[in-house]
Design a protein around this motif. Structure first.
Motif, PDB file in Angstrom:
ATOM      1  N   UNK A  31      -6.580   4.916 -10.646  1.00  9.54           N
ATOM      2  CA  UNK A  31      -7.353   4.089 -10.055  1.00  9.54           C
ATOM      3  C   UNK A  31      -6.455   3.275  -8.887  1.00  9.54           C
ATOM      4  N   UNK A  33      -6.916   0.566  -5.495  1.00 12.27           N
ATOM      5  CA  UNK A  33      -8.118  -0.323  -4.586  1.00 12.27           C
ATOM      6  C   UNK A  33      -7.153  -0.708  -3.411  1.00 12.27           C
ATOM      7  N   UNK A  35      -7.447  -4.138  -0.742  1.00 15.64           N
ATOM      8  CA  UNK A  35      -8.062  -5.381  -0.227  1.00 15.64           C
ATOM      9  C   UNK A  35      -7.662  -6.064   0.800  1.00 15.64           C
ATOM     10  N   UNK A  37      -6.800  -9.659   2.019  1.00 15.34           N
ATOM     11  CA  UNK A  37      -6.905 -11.125   1.574  1.00 15.34           C
ATOM     12  C   UNK A  37      -7.163 -12.023   2.889  1.00 15.34           C
ATOM     13  N   UNK A  43      -9.731 -12.334  -2.010  1.00 17.08           N
ATOM     14  CA  UNK A  43      -9.503 -11.071  -1.906  1.00 17.08           C
ATOM     15  C   UNK A  43     -10.746 -10.336  -2.009  1.00 17.08           C
ATOM     16  N   UNK A  45     -12.803  -6.731  -1.808  1.00 12.42           N
ATOM     17  CA  UNK A  45     -12.588  -5.485  -2.004  1.00 12.42           C
ATOM     18  C   UNK A  45     -12.854  -4.425  -0.807  1.00 12.42           C
ATOM     19  N   UNK A  86      -3.630  -5.487   0.967  1.00 14.10           N
ATOM     20  CA  UNK A  86      -2.877  -5.150  -0.467  1.00 14.10           C
ATOM     21  C   UNK A  86      -3.427  -3.823  -0.690  1.00 14.10           C
ATOM     22  N   UNK A  96      -6.807  -1.203 -17.363  1.00 10.46           N
ATOM     23  CA  UNK A  96      -7.243  -1.205 -16.049  1.00 10.46           C
ATOM     24  C   UNK A  96      -6.289  -2.217 -15.283  1.00 10.46           C
ATOM     25  N   UNK A  97      -5.222  -2.682 -15.763  1.00  6.33           N
ATOM     26  CA  UNK A  97      -4.538  -3.660 -15.105  1.00  6.33           C
ATOM     27  C   UNK A  97      -3.769  -3.171 -13.777  1.00  6.33           C
ATOM     28  N   UNK A  98      -3.790  -3.800 -12.736  1.00  6.77           N
ATOM     29  CA  UNK A  98      -3.476  -3.483 -11.339  1.00  6.77           C
ATOM     30  C   UNK A  98      -2.041  -3.782 -11.022  1.00  6.77           C
ATOM     31  N   UNK A 100       0.077  -4.405  -7.607  1.00  9.83           N
ATOM     32  CA  UNK A 100       0.066  -4.668  -6.352  1.00  9.83           C
ATOM     33  C   UNK A 100       1.303  -4.403  -5.569  1.00  9.83           C
ATOM     34  N   UNK A 101       1.244  -3.674  -4.283  1.00  7.38           N
ATOM     35  CA  UNK A 101       2.259  -3.768  -3.460  1.00  7.38           C
ATOM     36  C   UNK A 101       2.302  -5.128  -2.760  1.00  7.38           C
ATOM     37  N   UNK A 102       3.329  -5.414  -1.803  1.00  2.00           N
ATOM     38  CA  UNK A 102       3.848  -6.389  -1.176  1.00  2.00           C
ATOM     39  C   UNK A 102       2.745  -6.833  -0.203  1.00  2.00           C
TER      40      UNK A 102
ATOM     41  N   UNK B  33      -9.482 -10.861 -16.099  1.00  2.00           N
ATOM     42  CA  UNK B  33      -8.116 -11.280 -15.888  1.00  2.00           C
ATOM     43  C   UNK B  33      -7.910 -12.373 -15.312  1.00  2.00           C
ATOM     44  N   UNK B  94     -14.038  -6.414 -14.406  1.00  2.00           N
ATOM     45  CA  UNK B  94     -13.956  -5.192 -14.202  1.00  2.00           C
ATOM     46  C   UNK B  94     -14.941  -4.725 -15.619  1.00  2.00           C
ATOM     47  N   UNK B 101     -11.720  -3.755  -9.862  1.00  2.00           N
ATOM     48  CA  UNK B 101     -11.903  -4.859 -10.227  1.00  2.00           C
ATOM     49  C   UNK B 101     -12.404  -5.748  -9.040  1.00  2.00           C
TER      50      UNK B 101
END
Lengths: 110, 112
Positions: A31, A33, A35, A37, A43, A45, A86, A96-98, A100-102, B33, B94, B101
Motif C-alpha cells: 500500500x 498513498x 496526500x 495537506x 489531507x 488523497x 506526504x 492497513x496502518x499507514x 508517513x514520511x516527514x 482510525x 478504509x 485510507x
C-alpha cells in the motif's frame, strides 16, 4: 519497522514550473498513498499507487516497488499546489496502518 | 461519496474539561482510525477500530478514550488533557480488506 524518507524537505517554485518529489521506503509494501495537506490541515488523497504509474490532470505518480521508491510529478505548478505532500506506506499488517514520511513542503510563488 | 466528516472543526478546552470529538463515514468502511498531528510533523496513529472493535492502541494515555458505537461513527472522548495535547486530530477510514485510507478535515484542539 518500515522507514519512509521523502525528499526534498522543502521546495520553492515559480508558478508554471515542474517538480518531482521522491519517497523511498525500506521494505516491500502493499500500500502506498500520496496526500496533499492544504493550509487548513485537510489531507487530500492524490494517489493510491502500490505499483505502476497513474496520472490525474497535472499530477502523476510512479511507484517502482522492486526498487522501493515512488515519485510524484507536478507539472505547470499553481499557487494552489502549495502545502505539504506526504507519502505514506502500509505497514504490512491486515489493519492497513499507514507509516508517513516527514513530508515535502511546497511553496509556489506567483 | 468518499467523505469523512469530523466535528467540531475547532475546540478550545481547559485541563479540567471533558469533551468529545466525532467522526462519521457512510462508505461502508469497517476500519476506522484516529491520528494526532502536531505542527510541522506527519500524522501519528493513535487508535484503530476494525469491525467496531478496538484492535490497536498505540500506547496512548488514558485521558484519550475512543469509542465506536456503530460502523459509521467513531468518537474520541477527552478528559484532563494537558497543553501538550494541543494538536490536529484526524479521523480516517478504509475498507477492511484493503485499499486507500480517506481522511476527514480534522479537529484543531487547543488545551489551555
Amino acid at each position: 519497522g518500515i522507514q519512509v524518507e521523502q525528499s526534498p524537505p522543502d521546495l520553492i517554485l515559480q508558478e508554471g514550473a515542474n517538480s518531482t518529489l521522491r519517497c523511498n521506503f525500506s521494505d516491500s509494501v502493499n500500500n502506498l498513498q500520496w496526500f496533499h495537506q492544504n493550509p487548513w490541515g485537510q489531507l487530500i488523497n492524490l494517489f493510491y499507487i502500490p505499483s505502476g504509474t497513474k496520472q490525474n490532470g497535472r499530477l502523476s505518480a510512479t511507484t517502482v516497488a522492486t526498487e522501493r521508491y515512488s515519485l510524484l510529478y507536478i507539472s505547470s505548478s499553481q499557487t494552489t499546489d502549495s502545502g505539504v505532500y506526504f507519502c505514506a506506506v502500509g505497514d504490512g499488517g491486515s489493519q492497513g496502518n499507514l507509516i508517513f514520511g516527514k513530508g515535502t513542503k511546497l511553496s509556489v510563488k506567483p | 461519496d468518499t467523505e469523512v466528516t469530523q466535528t467540531p472543526k475547532h475546540l478550545v478546552m481547559g485541563m479540567t474539561n471533558k469533551k468529545s470529538l466525532k467522526c462519521e463515514q457512510h462508505m461502508g468502511h469497517r476500519a476506522m482510525y484516529w491520528y494526532k498531528q502536531k505542527a510541522k510533523k506527519p500524522p501519528e496513529l493513535m487508535f484503530v477500530y476494525s469491525y467496531e472493535k478496538l484492535s490497536i492502541n498505540e500506547s496512548v494515555p488514558s485521558r484519550f478514550s475512543p469509542e465506536c458505537p456503530n460502523s459509521s461513527l467513531l468518537n474520541l472522548h477527552l478528559h484532563a488533557l494537558q497543553p501538550e495535547d494541543s494538536a490536529l486530530y484526524l479521523c480516517a477510514s478504509r475498507q477492511f480488506r484493503g485499499g486507500e485510507q480517506y481522511f476527514g478535515p480534522g479537529t484543531r484542539l487547543t488545551v489551555t
